[in-house]
Design a protein around this motif. Sequence first.
Motif, PDB file in Angstrom:
ATOM      1  N   UNK A 122       7.465   1.082  11.313  1.00  0.00           N
ATOM      2  CA  UNK A 122       6.736   0.453  12.415  1.00  0.00           C
ATOM      3  C   UNK A 122       5.941  -0.750  11.921  1.00  0.00           C
ATOM      4  N   UNK A 123       5.294  -0.605  10.761  1.00  0.00           N
ATOM      5  CA  UNK A 123       4.548  -1.727  10.196  1.00  0.00           C
ATOM      6  C   UNK A 123       5.487  -2.893   9.889  1.00  0.00           C
ATOM      7  N   UNK A 124       6.632  -2.582   9.294  1.00  0.00           N
ATOM      8  CA  UNK A 124       7.582  -3.639   8.957  1.00  0.00           C
ATOM      9  C   UNK A 124       8.005  -4.418  10.198  1.00  0.00           C
ATOM     10  N   UNK A 196     -10.019   5.600   4.776  1.00  0.00           N
ATOM     11  CA  UNK A 196      -9.369   4.999   3.612  1.00  0.00           C
ATOM     12  C   UNK A 196     -10.143   5.184   2.323  1.00  0.00           C
ATOM     13  N   UNK A 197     -10.892   6.284   2.215  1.00  0.00           N
ATOM     14  CA  UNK A 197     -11.793   6.473   1.073  1.00  0.00           C
ATOM     15  C   UNK A 197     -11.077   6.448  -0.273  1.00  0.00           C
ATOM     16  N   UNK A 198      -9.823   6.900  -0.307  1.00  0.00           N
ATOM     17  CA  UNK A 198      -9.102   6.942  -1.585  1.00  0.00           C
ATOM     18  C   UNK A 198      -8.440   5.610  -1.918  1.00  0.00           C
ATOM     19  N   UNK A 199      -8.287   4.753  -0.943  1.00  0.00           N
ATOM     20  CA  UNK A 199      -7.703   3.436  -1.202  1.00  0.00           C
ATOM     21  C   UNK A 199      -8.586   2.660  -2.170  1.00  0.00           C
ATOM     22  N   UNK A 200      -9.873   2.663  -1.932  1.00  0.00           N
ATOM     23  CA  UNK A 200     -10.802   1.959  -2.816  1.00  0.00           C
ATOM     24  C   UNK A 200     -10.867   2.625  -4.174  1.00  0.00           C
ATOM     25  N   UNK A 201     -10.896   3.962  -4.182  1.00  0.00           N
ATOM     26  CA  UNK A 201     -10.965   4.695  -5.441  1.00  0.00           C
ATOM     27  C   UNK A 201      -9.776   4.376  -6.342  1.00  0.00           C
ATOM     28  N   UNK A 202      -8.609   4.223  -5.744  1.00  0.00           N
ATOM     29  CA  UNK A 202      -7.393   3.974  -6.509  1.00  0.00           C
ATOM     30  C   UNK A 202      -7.128   2.493  -6.735  1.00  0.00           C
ATOM     31  N   UNK A 203      -8.045   1.653  -6.313  1.00  0.00           N
ATOM     32  CA  UNK A 203      -7.972   0.243  -6.665  1.00  0.00           C
ATOM     33  C   UNK A 203      -7.111  -0.632  -5.784  1.00  0.00           C
ATOM     34  N   UNK A 204      -6.729  -0.158  -4.598  1.00  0.00           N
ATOM     35  CA  UNK A 204      -5.933  -0.992  -3.701  1.00  0.00           C
ATOM     36  C   UNK A 204      -6.726  -2.230  -3.297  1.00  0.00           C
ATOM     37  N   UNK A 205      -6.020  -3.324  -3.044  1.00  0.00           N
ATOM     38  CA  UNK A 205      -6.688  -4.569  -2.661  1.00  0.00           C
ATOM     39  C   UNK A 205      -7.155  -4.547  -1.211  1.00  0.00           C
ATOM     40  N   UNK A 206      -6.513  -3.734  -0.378  1.00  0.00           N
ATOM     41  CA  UNK A 206      -6.904  -3.638   1.029  1.00  0.00           C
ATOM     42  C   UNK A 206      -6.377  -2.323   1.592  1.00  0.00           C
ATOM     43  N   UNK A 207      -6.994  -1.893   2.674  1.00  0.00           N
ATOM     44  CA  UNK A 207      -6.575  -0.677   3.382  1.00  0.00           C
ATOM     45  C   UNK A 207      -6.637  -0.953   4.874  1.00  0.00           C
ATOM     46  N   UNK A 208      -5.725  -0.340   5.622  1.00  0.00           N
ATOM     47  CA  UNK A 208      -5.753  -0.463   7.083  1.00  0.00           C
ATOM     48  C   UNK A 208      -5.434   0.897   7.686  1.00  0.00           C
ATOM     49  N   UNK A 209      -6.093   1.251   8.799  1.00  0.00           N
ATOM     50  CA  UNK A 209      -5.880   2.565   9.403  1.00  0.00           C
ATOM     51  C   UNK A 209      -4.575   2.700  10.163  1.00  0.00           C
ATOM     52  N   UNK A 210      -3.976   1.569  10.571  1.00  0.00           N
ATOM     53  CA  UNK A 210      -2.726   1.634  11.322  1.00  0.00           C
ATOM     54  C   UNK A 210      -2.003   0.297  11.211  1.00  0.00           C
ATOM     55  N   UNK A 211      -0.810   0.250  11.796  1.00  0.00           N
ATOM     56  CA  UNK A 211       0.025  -0.943  11.655  1.00  0.00           C
ATOM     57  C   UNK A 211      -0.617  -2.175  12.282  1.00  0.00           C
ATOM     58  N   UNK A 212      -1.233  -2.024  13.436  1.00  0.00           N
ATOM     59  CA  UNK A 212      -1.842  -3.183  14.104  1.00  0.00           C
ATOM     60  C   UNK A 212      -2.998  -3.727  13.257  1.00  0.00           C
ATOM     61  N   UNK A 213      -3.807  -2.836  12.738  1.00  0.00           N
ATOM     62  CA  UNK A 213      -4.924  -3.269  11.899  1.00  0.00           C
ATOM     63  C   UNK A 213      -4.425  -3.927  10.621  1.00  0.00           C
ATOM     64  N   UNK A 214      -3.337  -3.398  10.061  1.00  0.00           N
ATOM     65  CA  UNK A 214      -2.769  -3.999   8.852  1.00  0.00           C
ATOM     66  C   UNK A 214      -2.276  -5.415   9.135  1.00  0.00           C
TER      67      UNK A 214
END
Length: 364
Positions: A122-124, A196-214
């Motif tokens: 869906x994101x793609x 998205x609490x683990x996104x920051x912990x694991x060093x991702x550059x960004x996090x989004x809750x859903x496809x539209x937000x991404x």
Amino acid sequence: MSTSTPPRLPQGQPVDELAELLWSAVSATDEYAATKVVLGALDNGASPETVLLDVIARVQGKVGEEWAAARISVAQEHAATAINERAAAVVSVHPAARTTVTRGRITVACVEGEWHGLPARLLAEVLKLRGWQVDYLGAQVPTPHLIAHLHRTRADAVALSSSIATRLPAAHAAVTACQAIGVPVLVGGAAFGPGGRYAKLLGADAWAPDARAAADHLAQGRLPRPESDHQQFDDLPHLADQEYTLVARNGASLVRSVFTALEDAFPAMRSYSEFQRERTAEDLAHIVDFLATALYLDDEDLFVRFITWTAQILEARGVPARGLPPALDLLARELKDFPRAARILQAGTRTLTTAPFTAAGNTA
């Protein structure tokens, strides 16, 4: 209570009504009817993004809810998901979805071991609609193959999806590997925890809750290229105690030991059928996997959320959740020399013993 008017399609049909039509087709495993609903909406002027995110994604969410409540079987859930994937494919080839590439190039993939591919699909499709050149790699992409693809295509960013928390160690490896070759990573999916609490912990550059937000986040500007000297475990110093490694490596042995002892600790198990015993072994394997992941992140809340969900699922299927505390106690005995594991298991046991579960699958 909200009194707002539900969104409508150009001809005045509420999106809720369209989603209900699609759900009726999906729940009846009628692929023809499902694609007819989607094509009809597009032909009548509905935007492809609306159909993807406000109709198909919403129906897929209901599929998950119905499975969790034991109102549909695993086979029905798989069939419904396959039909929704087909519906998304129908949107992608409709004339209304034809767009010109006006932005950069993005690779969209699921992390290694993640088989829930529809959110990434869906994101793609949404990113294509927003003008990106998209390489959709699908479910379960081994990290070396992902990196080889990035070397070949020189993507501006990677969007990684994961729905199950036990895939987070693999997600961490993928994030780090992508960043090591200078490609920024946006992550999304339920695996990354509340907010998205683990996104920051694991060093991702960004996090989004859903496809539209991404898609909205990426529309604000390209993600900056990461530094290439980041070390994977710099932000996870607790891994030095080796608890995660030892539990992960010895998972099968732990499951066998607990399963053997559980018959004495939980006498009701003696009357289980062979099918029930197999399912019990599977549940124990999931418990060990989630314990290992909680050790990786040093986050007992992850395990507590999982064990609470497991109790709800068992009760919804008519299986008493009272078998879980003895299993956790036996596992704690096996891991008596692992202080972080003991703390996490104790938190899970406290939750199970202080918040009894009803047959409907909710805490009492």
